[in-house]
Scaffold this active site. Structure first.
Site, mmCIF file in Angstrom:
data_model
loop_
_atom_site.group_PDB
_atom_site.id
_atom_site.type_symbol
_atom_site.label_atom_id
_atom_site.label_comp_id
_atom_site.label_asym_id
_atom_site.label_seq_id
_atom_site.Cartn_x
_atom_site.Cartn_y
_atom_site.Cartn_z
ATOM 1 N N ASP A 70 33.312 43.356 41.295
ATOM 2 C CA ASP A 70 34.440 44.199 40.881
ATOM 3 C C ASP A 70 33.953 45.167 39.812
ATOM 4 O O ASP A 70 32.995 44.894 39.081
ATOM 5 C CB ASP A 70 35.612 43.362 40.372
ATOM 6 N N GLU A 129 41.758 43.957 38.947
ATOM 7 C CA GLU A 129 42.689 43.491 37.921
ATOM 8 C C GLU A 129 44.138 43.895 38.151
ATOM 9 O O GLU A 129 45.042 43.182 37.720
ATOM 10 C CB GLU A 129 42.255 44.023 36.539
#
Length: 379
Positions: A70, A129
């Site tokens: 990520d 997120e």
């Protein structure tokens, strides 16, 4: 294989420029600049918005082994005194995604000049997120030509020492579902409650009743958490509010339990509407935050390899209620996620979270060895 200082430096440079999900433009440009410096003979690069996928062609390419990292940061004001602290006000890599990216760059660097039998695919994924970049890029078809046959990822864990890896078969992280509720009734004067329709009372009953889902609808041997984090209602002490809103989260260990819990929330909403003669607008949004359920075959192979490898302290982990959109991949592709110890006194999302950078070369070396064995059909 061993790669060291250049990737620690990359982590520091990435730490300077944290960006919110789907806004990772500088991060994307930085990653692309490093990827383009690599030998390109066996690389094929594809981009979409801020996402990057790099296929490393194998000598045979019968299978594809995937590695995901990520790339987004958090809306956190950094409170470290690091010389490379965030230069983006109100943004911080407080979840360790800068470490994740530097490790991925280290792995990609090695495999760009060390061809394996099977293909490798490196996924630099945005928006873990905030809006589940995993779901966005998977559902969009972005990965269709690069789809892994199995997939792996790690996450930094501050309370484990450097040199430690840990995971488990089955659910490692919970699935999450956002709750957004609006209550609409009729406001009025506090002296005349019979002429009004008090949404603070209705919202309060909703708060009490949804907690009974855990105590009376969920098997006590299974884990479920319902948390309401915000409540907004009213303008003055002598005015009955005709409006209230709540936000919160549901966390469950299986998709089946998530579906059950969500349905019970809907049922309770219908009852509150009837009881208080009001209208309730409910939004339950799971997005791509499915439970992270590690596949048995791939996970046991990973555990077996890491427990036998010198230089690694392997630890069996317990299931945690944190969420991760890597679960969306694992719902469709066999694979595993594991923890990487980074030995920090501050936890994930803390404004002083400072991972021990020695974990970076450690991960590149040992995870790289594992992926190399997998891609050369030696595991």
């Amino acid at each position: 294989m061993t790669q060291e200082n250049p990737f620690i430096q990359m982590r520091r440079e990435l730490h300077l420029i944290p960006e919110i999900g789907l806004e990772e433009y500088k991060t994307h440009d930085y990653l692309m600049s490093k990827i383009k410096e690599l030998p390109q003979e066996n690389l094929k690069i594809k981009t979409w918005e801020t996402a990057i996928v790099v296929r490393v062609k194998g000598s045979v390419g019968e299978k594809t082994i995937g590695w995901r990292t990520d790339i987004d940061g958090l809306p956190v004001i950094e409170e470290t005194d690091l010389p490379f602290r965030s230069t983006h006000e109100g943004r911080m890599h407080a979840c360790g995604h800068d470490v994740h990216m530097s490790i991925a760059l280290g792995l990609l660097t090695y495999f760009s000049s060390h061809q394996t039998v099977d293909d490798l695919v490196f996924i630099f994924q945005p928006a873990e997120e905030n809006v589940s970049g995993a779901k966005i890029i998977y559902d969009s078809g972005f990965l269709n030509d690069y789809m892994p046959d199995e997939i792996y990822a790690l996450h930094v864990k501050p309370d484990l020492p450097v040199g430690t890896l840990g995971t488990k078969v089955g659910t490692l992280f919970a699935g999450t579902c956002a709750i957004n509720v609006e209550f609409r009734g009729t406001g009025g004067h506090a002296a005349y409650p019979h002429e009004s329709n008090d949404m603070i009372v209705a919202a309060s009953q909703f708060i009490n009743q949804i907690q009974t889902i855990i105590s009376r609808s969920v098997n006590p041997m299974e884990g479920t958490v319902i948390t309401l984090g915000t409540m907004h209602a009213g303008t003055a002490g002598n005015i009955i509010s005709g409006y209230a809103s709540l936000t919160g989260t549901i966390r469950t260990l299986t998709s089946e339990m998530s579906k059950l819990t969500q349905q019970r929330v809907r049922d309770i909403v219908k009852g509150i509407e009837l009881s208080y003669n009001c209208k309730i607008y409910l939004d339950l949004d799971q997005g791509g935050y499915y439970p992270v359920v590690n596949n048995e075959v791939e996970t046991l192979a990973f555990i077996d390899y890491m427990t036998k490898k010198k230089g690694i302290e392997y630890k069996d982990m317990e299931t945690e209620m944190t969420g991760e959109d890597f679960g969306y991949y694992l719902d469709k592709i066999p694979g595993t996620m594991f923890w990487l110890g980074v030995d920090c006194p501050y936890g994930l999302h803390h404004p002083k979270m400072t991972p021990n950078e020695k974990a970076i070369p450690f991960a590149i070396e040992h995870v790289g060895d594992f992926l190399e064995k997998k891609a050369n059909k030696l595991l």
